[in-house]
Design a protein around this motif. Structure first.
Motif, PDB file in Angstrom:
ATOM      1  N   THR A 409      -0.997  -1.992  17.902  1.00 27.24           N
ATOM      2  CA  THR A 409      -0.513  -2.523  16.632  1.00 27.24           C
ATOM      3  C   THR A 409       0.726  -1.767  16.180  1.00 27.24           C
ATOM      4  O   THR A 409       0.782  -0.528  16.278  1.00 27.24           O
ATOM      5  CB  THR A 409      -1.595  -2.410  15.540  1.00 27.24           C
ATOM      6  OG1 THR A 409      -2.759  -3.124  15.954  1.00 27.24           O
ATOM      7  CG2 THR A 409      -1.102  -2.986  14.220  1.00 27.24           C
ATOM      8  N   VAL A 410       1.688  -2.511  15.698  1.00 23.73           N
ATOM      9  CA  VAL A 410       2.872  -1.943  15.054  1.00 23.73           C
ATOM     10  C   VAL A 410       2.875  -2.426  13.609  1.00 23.73           C
ATOM     11  O   VAL A 410       2.720  -3.629  13.357  1.00 23.73           O
ATOM     12  CB  VAL A 410       4.166  -2.372  15.767  1.00 23.73           C
ATOM     13  CG1 VAL A 410       5.378  -1.833  15.020  1.00 23.73           C
ATOM     14  CG2 VAL A 410       4.166  -1.891  17.213  1.00 23.73           C
ATOM     15  N   GLN A 411       3.032  -1.497  12.658  1.00 20.18           N
ATOM     16  CA  GLN A 411       2.995  -1.861  11.245  1.00 20.18           C
ATOM     17  C   GLN A 411       4.111  -1.177  10.466  1.00 20.18           C
ATOM     18  O   GLN A 411       4.429  -0.010  10.719  1.00 20.18           O
ATOM     19  CB  GLN A 411       1.653  -1.462  10.612  1.00 20.18           C
ATOM     20  CG  GLN A 411       0.454  -2.201  11.155  1.00 20.18           C
ATOM     21  CD  GLN A 411      -0.802  -1.850  10.389  1.00 20.18           C
ATOM     22  OE1 GLN A 411      -1.067  -2.396   9.324  1.00 20.18           O
ATOM     23  NE2 GLN A 411      -1.562  -0.910  10.926  1.00 20.18           N
ATOM     24  N   ALA A 412       4.673  -1.936   9.566  1.00 20.41           N
ATOM     25  CA  ALA A 412       5.544  -1.376   8.537  1.00 20.41           C
ATOM     26  C   ALA A 412       4.749  -1.335   7.245  1.00 20.41           C
ATOM     27  O   ALA A 412       3.931  -2.222   6.973  1.00 20.41           O
ATOM     28  CB  ALA A 412       6.794  -2.226   8.369  1.00 20.41           C
ATOM     29  N   TYR A 413       4.957  -0.310   6.444  1.00 21.50           N
ATOM     30  CA  TYR A 413       4.171  -0.185   5.225  1.00 21.50           C
ATOM     31  C   TYR A 413       5.000   0.510   4.155  1.00 21.50           C
ATOM     32  O   TYR A 413       6.050   1.112   4.417  1.00 21.50           O
ATOM     33  CB  TYR A 413       2.885   0.608   5.483  1.00 21.50           C
ATOM     34  CG  TYR A 413       3.105   2.016   5.949  1.00 21.50           C
ATOM     35  CD1 TYR A 413       3.177   3.073   5.040  1.00 21.50           C
ATOM     36  CD2 TYR A 413       3.249   2.298   7.306  1.00 21.50           C
ATOM     37  CE1 TYR A 413       3.383   4.370   5.459  1.00 21.50           C
ATOM     38  CE2 TYR A 413       3.454   3.592   7.743  1.00 21.50           C
ATOM     39  CZ  TYR A 413       3.521   4.622   6.823  1.00 21.50           C
ATOM     40  OH  TYR A 413       3.717   5.914   7.246  1.00 21.50           O
ATOM     41  N   GLY A 414       4.517   0.433   2.948  1.00 20.78           N
ATOM     42  CA  GLY A 414       5.211   1.088   1.862  1.00 20.78           C
ATOM     43  C   GLY A 414       4.470   0.984   0.555  1.00 20.78           C
ATOM     44  O   GLY A 414       3.445   0.294   0.448  1.00 20.78           O
ATOM     45  N   SER A 415       4.976   1.679  -0.439  1.00 22.96           N
ATOM     46  CA  SER A 415       4.395   1.651  -1.774  1.00 22.96           C
ATOM     47  C   SER A 415       5.546   1.726  -2.787  1.00 22.96           C
ATOM     48  O   SER A 415       6.469   2.539  -2.633  1.00 22.96           O
ATOM     49  CB  SER A 415       3.438   2.832  -1.973  1.00 22.96           C
ATOM     50  OG  SER A 415       2.813   2.767  -3.240  1.00 22.96           O
ATOM     51  N   TRP A 416       5.508   0.885  -3.784  1.00 19.85           N
ATOM     52  CA  TRP A 416       6.557   0.820  -4.808  1.00 19.85           C
ATOM     53  C   TRP A 416       5.947   1.226  -6.146  1.00 19.85           C
ATOM     54  O   TRP A 416       4.974   0.631  -6.598  1.00 19.85           O
ATOM     55  CB  TRP A 416       7.133  -0.586  -4.901  1.00 19.85           C
ATOM     56  CG  TRP A 416       8.292  -0.675  -5.856  1.00 19.85           C
ATOM     57  CD1 TRP A 416       8.234  -0.928  -7.205  1.00 19.85           C
ATOM     58  CD2 TRP A 416       9.672  -0.512  -5.542  1.00 19.85           C
ATOM     59  NE1 TRP A 416       9.474  -0.937  -7.758  1.00 19.85           N
ATOM     60  CE2 TRP A 416      10.400  -0.690  -6.751  1.00 19.85           C
ATOM     61  CE3 TRP A 416      10.377  -0.248  -4.371  1.00 19.85           C
ATOM     62  CZ2 TRP A 416      11.778  -0.602  -6.805  1.00 19.85           C
ATOM     63  CZ3 TRP A 416      11.751  -0.167  -4.432  1.00 19.85           C
ATOM     64  CH2 TRP A 416      12.439  -0.345  -5.647  1.00 19.85           C
ATOM     65  N   LEU A 417       6.519   2.262  -6.724  1.00 15.26           N
ATOM     66  CA  LEU A 417       5.978   2.816  -7.974  1.00 15.26           C
ATOM     67  C   LEU A 417       6.774   2.248  -9.146  1.00 15.26           C
ATOM     68  O   LEU A 417       7.972   2.477  -9.271  1.00 15.26           O
ATOM     69  CB  LEU A 417       6.089   4.341  -7.950  1.00 15.26           C
ATOM     70  CG  LEU A 417       5.233   5.113  -8.950  1.00 15.26           C
ATOM     71  CD1 LEU A 417       3.762   4.921  -8.648  1.00 15.26           C
ATOM     72  CD2 LEU A 417       5.600   6.590  -8.894  1.00 15.26           C
ATOM     73  N   PHE A 418       6.096   1.473 -10.001  1.00 12.43           N
ATOM     74  CA  PHE A 418       6.765   0.915 -11.182  1.00 12.43           C
ATOM     75  C   PHE A 418       6.803   1.947 -12.314  1.00 12.43           C
ATOM     76  O   PHE A 418       7.801   2.066 -13.022  1.00 12.43           O
ATOM     77  CB  PHE A 418       6.042  -0.351 -11.640  1.00 12.43           C
ATOM     78  CG  PHE A 418       6.113  -1.468 -10.631  1.00 12.43           C
ATOM     79  CD1 PHE A 418       7.236  -2.269 -10.548  1.00 12.43           C
ATOM     80  CD2 PHE A 418       5.055  -1.709  -9.762  1.00 12.43           C
ATOM     81  CE1 PHE A 418       7.297  -3.296  -9.633  1.00 12.43           C
ATOM     82  CE2 PHE A 418       5.113  -2.723  -8.850  1.00 12.43           C
ATOM     83  CZ  PHE A 418       6.232  -3.527  -8.770  1.00 12.43           C
ATOM     84  N   ASN A 419       5.699   2.661 -12.504  1.00 10.46           N
ATOM     85  CA  ASN A 419       5.624   3.744 -13.487  1.00 10.46           C
ATOM     86  C   ASN A 419       4.455   4.633 -13.097  1.00 10.46           C
ATOM     87  O   ASN A 419       3.885   4.474 -12.009  1.00 10.46           O
ATOM     88  CB  ASN A 419       5.483   3.188 -14.926  1.00 10.46           C
ATOM     89  CG  ASN A 419       4.320   2.216 -15.054  1.00 10.46           C
ATOM     90  OD1 ASN A 419       3.205   2.514 -14.618  1.00 10.46           O
ATOM     91  ND2 ASN A 419       4.580   1.048 -15.635  1.00 10.46           N
TER      92      ASN A 419
END
Length: 620
Positions: A409-419
């Motif tokens: 498996t190849v995965q791109a991932y991330g997290s976006w912090l609004f506040n």
């Protein structure tokens, strides 16, 4: 008198047990030369009052009428194994007094006669004797017993023939007239022993009978009733017919239908989804570790979990005040390290899946390792990429065989912090899988086939993506809870493949299906300060709804032919289920983290899962 009446009742009962055709009646005139002039059934018959010219040059001797109650007898070893035919002869006119003997014999066109043959006839050579007086009559019964069935799809055939008439008459002018009239083996009755047109009688299958077994048996019968059936049809039918008891016949029939069944392939779609989920869990663990925990640590090594889609404890379960305390009060802590991060996560899963509808149940175990890099941007946003490998092994129920799978498996991932409270996580993955299927084809006791393994291999591809919204709330009492909602979409393709190794090898079509998973829940945590760190009891409760994956069917075909096997039905999944996770985490002031959690799957009628998660996380 009573004995004669009883005998006629028995003969009539045997005659009624067969599949009778209409009877026949014919008349004939016998001449002194030995010639017999027959009047076949349906033709006009001469009058019975004075039609013989006893002084004619060709010198007629007598006129008779012969009646048989049937012209066709069809026997079946298992259904109508016995039957009889009644032969009746009467004298209509006679020019002389004396005695007459009507002789008959049997002929085997296809099959063998006798006590050790396929058909027993009693008597083998019937005869009727009567006086040559108008109105005289004689009757005889021939009883037939089928000893063995014909080959599958074939018919054994015999005939009852009229051979000759012996006469001994007294002529006032020429003395005794003794001779034989030749009837030239006139066919009177045809006897047949039918072969089975069904390899498996559905009624022979043991109870309780389910539709999966019945459909498998009907599909096999359909193939074997084709104009040119496979060779195994005759072998199987003969073995079942020659079973020594009803119990043995039932067992052989069960064995055949299980061997011909193809529902073992239904384990591939579920295994494909679960193999990819192992990698998704490992990446999810990494994302959760990064949430709101400051800059990414240089490296983290998480322990192995005994869970399926196991719960992952992360730093966002801790109030920010405690996180800052861990990061600030101990200079050796590396929780606020460089923006680049490297991680390795492991996952071990065990469980079982019960039979759903017609799908095969199985026990499974799997493990997976995921490794990747990520980068924390200013403002707390994170992006990364990971590569993972996993293995999955399933033992199919009911001695069905097994399944092994290897996935990358190849995965791109991330997290976006609004506040400080609201953040979103996302993943985008692609999985390549190899599947090895071993399906047991157990035909022990049936010809030379024995127990064999049908082996097949195929590839699978899955694209998946997910997004989750999280909102963390910290209370004044140090209790924090984080409601969250998540959506995951996956599209899977399983390539078609062909088995090898048995007489029941199948060629399977490709499969395509989509999954839409909606989740909602809440994470709870209550940190407790200790001298050496923080002890955090936690809980995670969620409910999930799975759309897509609608029931569908596939039609496998016998390898090397166009014969269609039984229809395979993949059932709808359990749409609603839940998950409960309870555990404890200890975070030392140096950043070392230990985990222990228990996870239970709820409200899933086909899967029972109790999971234990143990792990350690080190900071460098």
């Amino acid at each position: 008198m009573f004995t004669r009446v009883f005998a006629w009742i028995v003969i009539a009962g045997l005659a009624g047990s067969a599949l009778p055709a209409e009877g026949s009646t014919r008349q004939g005139i016998v001449y002194q030369s030995g010639q017999v002039s027959h009047i076949s059934p349906g033709q006009a018959r001469p009058s019975s009052n004075g039609s013989l010219d006893c002084n004619a040059p060709n010198r007629p001797l007598f006129r008779f009428e012969e009646t048989l109650d049937t012209e066709l007898i069809e026997l079946d070893v298992r259904g109508n194994a016995q039957a009889s035919v009644l032969i009746s002869v009467s004298v209509l006119e006679s020019c002389f007094d004396g005695t007459l003997v009507f002789n008959y014999r049997h002929e085997a066109i296809r099959g063998s006669l006798g006590a050790q043959g396929d058909l027993r006839a009693e008597p083998v050579e019937p005869s009727l004797q009567l006086v040559a007086t108008p109105g005289a009559q004689a009757t005889s019964a021939v009883i037939y017993s089928a000893q063995a069935p014909a080959a599958f799809g074939a018919t054994l055939q015999y005939r009852l023939l009229a051979t000759g008439i012996n006469f001994s008459l007294q002529s006032p002018d020429t003395g005794n007239l003794i001779g034989t009239a030749n009837r030239n083996n006139l066919p009177l009755v045809e006897i047949r022993i039918a072969g089975r047109d069904s390899v498996v009688e559905i009624g022979d299958l043991p109870l309780p009978l389910d539709e999966r077994s019945a459909d498998s048996g009907r599909a096999l019968n359909r193939i074997c009733q084709a104009p040119s059936p496979p060779d195994f049809c005759e072998v199987i039918a003969r073995a079942i017919d020659e079973a020594e008891s009803d119990e043995q016949r039932s067992e052989l029939s069960r064995r055949v239908t299980m061997a011909f069944d193809a529902h073992q392939v239904t384990s591939i779609p579920a295994i494909s989804s679960e193999s990819a989920q192992v990698q998704a869990d490992n990446v999810s663990q990494r994302i959760q570790t990064l949430r709101n925990s400051g800059p990414t640590p240089t490296m983290s090594l998480d322990g192995l979990s005994l869970s399926y889609q196991g719960f992952r404890l992360d730093m966002n379960m801790l109030p920010q005040s405690l996180v800052k305390r861990i990061n600030g009060e101990n200079d050796s802590s590396q929780l606020l390290g460089q923006p680049w991060g490297f991680f390795v996560n492991g996952n071990i899963s065990i469980g079982d899946r019960s039979r759903r509808g017609r799908e095969t149940g199985y026990d499974f175990d799997s493990w997976g390792v995921t490794s990747g890099f990520d980068y924390r941007f200013r403002g707390g946003h994170v992006a990364g990429v990971a590569v993972g490998y996993s293995q999955y092994t399933a033992d199919l129920d009911e001695d069905g065989g097994g399944m092994d799978s290897d996935s990358w498996t190849v995965q791109a991932y991330g997290s976006w912090l609004f506040n400080d409270q609201l953040y979103a996580d996302f993943t985008l993955g692609y999985t390549l899988s190899d599947f090895e299927l071993e399906r047991v084809v157990d035909l022990t006791g049936i010809g030379p086939y024995g127990r064999r393994i049908a082996r097949g291999s195929t590839d699978g591809k899955q694209f998946d993506t997910s997004i989750a919204l999280n909102y963390r709330i910290a209370t004044s009492g140090a209790l924090s809870f984080t409601p969250y909602a998540q959506f995951n979409y996956a599209r899977t393709r399983i390539d078609g493949f062909t088995e090898s190794g048995t007489i029941f090898d199948y060629r399977y079509p490709s499969q395509n299906f989509d999954s839409y998973l909606f989740s909602g829940g809440v994470r709870l945590a209550r940190p407790v300060s200790l001298d050496r760190g923080i002890l955090v009891p936690f809980a995670d409760l969620s409910m999930e709804y799975e759309a897509g994956l609608d029931a569908y069917t596939m039609q496998p075909v016998l390898a090397g032919s166009d014969f269609e096997g039984p229809l395979v039905l993949v059932s709808d999944p359990d749409r609603y289920f839940g998950r409960a996770n309870l555990g404890v985490s200890f975070v030392s002031l140096t950043g070392t983290q230990f985990f222990a959690s228990y996870s239970a799957l709820l409200f899933d009628s086909s899967t029972t899962r109790h999971s234990l998660y143990l792990g350690i996380r080190l900071e460098f």
